[in-house]
Design a protein around this motif. Sequence first.
Motif, short mmCIF file in Angstrom:
data_model
loop_
_atom_site.label_atom_id
_atom_site.label_comp_id
_atom_site.label_asym_id
_atom_site.label_seq_id
_atom_site.Cartn_x
_atom_site.Cartn_y
_atom_site.Cartn_z
N THR A 33 25.47 41.83 29.52
CA THR A 33 26.90 42.02 29.66
C THR A 33 27.64 40.72 29.40
N MET A 34 28.72 40.83 28.65
CA MET A 34 29.58 39.68 28.41
C MET A 34 30.93 39.96 29.07
N GLY A 35 31.52 38.92 29.61
CA GLY A 35 32.79 39.10 30.30
C GLY A 35 33.81 38.05 29.93
N TRP A 36 35.06 38.45 30.02
CA TRP A 36 36.18 37.52 29.90
C TRP A 36 36.80 37.35 31.29
N TYR A 37 37.13 36.12 31.61
CA TYR A 37 37.72 35.78 32.89
C TYR A 37 38.97 34.95 32.64
N ARG A 38 39.79 34.81 33.67
CA ARG A 38 40.94 33.93 33.54
C ARG A 38 41.22 33.25 34.88
N GLN A 39 41.82 32.09 34.76
CA GLN A 39 42.21 31.35 35.96
C GLN A 39 43.60 30.78 35.75
N ALA A 40 44.52 31.25 36.55
CA ALA A 40 45.89 30.74 36.51
C ALA A 40 46.00 29.58 37.49
N PRO A 41 46.98 28.70 37.30
CA PRO A 41 47.14 27.56 38.20
C PRO A 41 47.26 28.00 39.65
N GLY A 42 46.46 27.37 40.51
CA GLY A 42 46.53 27.67 41.93
C GLY A 42 45.86 28.96 42.34
N LYS A 43 45.20 29.63 41.39
CA LYS A 43 44.56 30.91 41.71
C LYS A 43 43.07 30.85 41.40
N GLN A 44 42.35 31.78 41.98
CA GLN A 44 40.91 31.86 41.71
C GLN A 44 40.67 32.49 40.35
N ARG A 45 39.53 32.15 39.79
CA ARG A 45 39.14 32.77 38.53
C ARG A 45 38.84 34.25 38.79
N GLN A 99 23.71 39.73 33.65
CA GLN A 99 23.53 41.12 34.05
C GLN A 99 24.87 41.70 34.50
N TRP A 100 24.98 43.01 34.44
CA TRP A 100 26.25 43.70 34.75
C TRP A 100 26.83 43.24 36.09
N MET A 101 26.04 43.26 37.12
CA MET A 101 26.56 42.91 38.45
C MET A 101 26.93 41.44 38.53
N SER A 102 26.22 40.60 37.79
CA SER A 102 26.55 39.18 37.77
C SER A 102 27.91 38.95 37.13
N VAL A 103 28.16 39.70 36.07
CA VAL A 103 29.45 39.57 35.40
C VAL A 103 30.57 40.08 36.31
#
Length: 121
Positions: A33-45, A99-103
């Motif tokens: 599984t591949m995932g995209w994540y984001r992190q805004a200033p002051g927020k968690q990824r 793995q799926w759950m890791s993503v």
Amino acid sequence: QVQLVESGGGLVQAGGSLRLSCEASGSIFNIDTMGWYRQAPGKQRELVAGIDNDGRTVYSNSAKGRFTISRDNAKNTVYLQMNSVKPEDTAVYYCNGGQWMSVLGGVFASWGQGTQVTVSS
């Protein structure tokens, strides 16, 4: 270990589109599984979207209906098509895989540099 490099970010007006790319230094065929994540200033990824090798996808509530994740194993690249972007989409975007759950959990030992997306109103 496969290295991942994100690109495609930039400044875009609200309502516009961007396509992010995540290019791997080696094969992603064996990465479930591949995932995209984001992190805004002051927020968690946070997880934005994920896709496994069977094409099963998952999206955050904020991404549903606007973003589309895809993968091209032949090019060792994962994409995130972002449409109808909003100022709240402003963040650094990262990719990662496992793995799926890791993503879904988003817990990884290392992360790339990410690519900055800035949406102006």
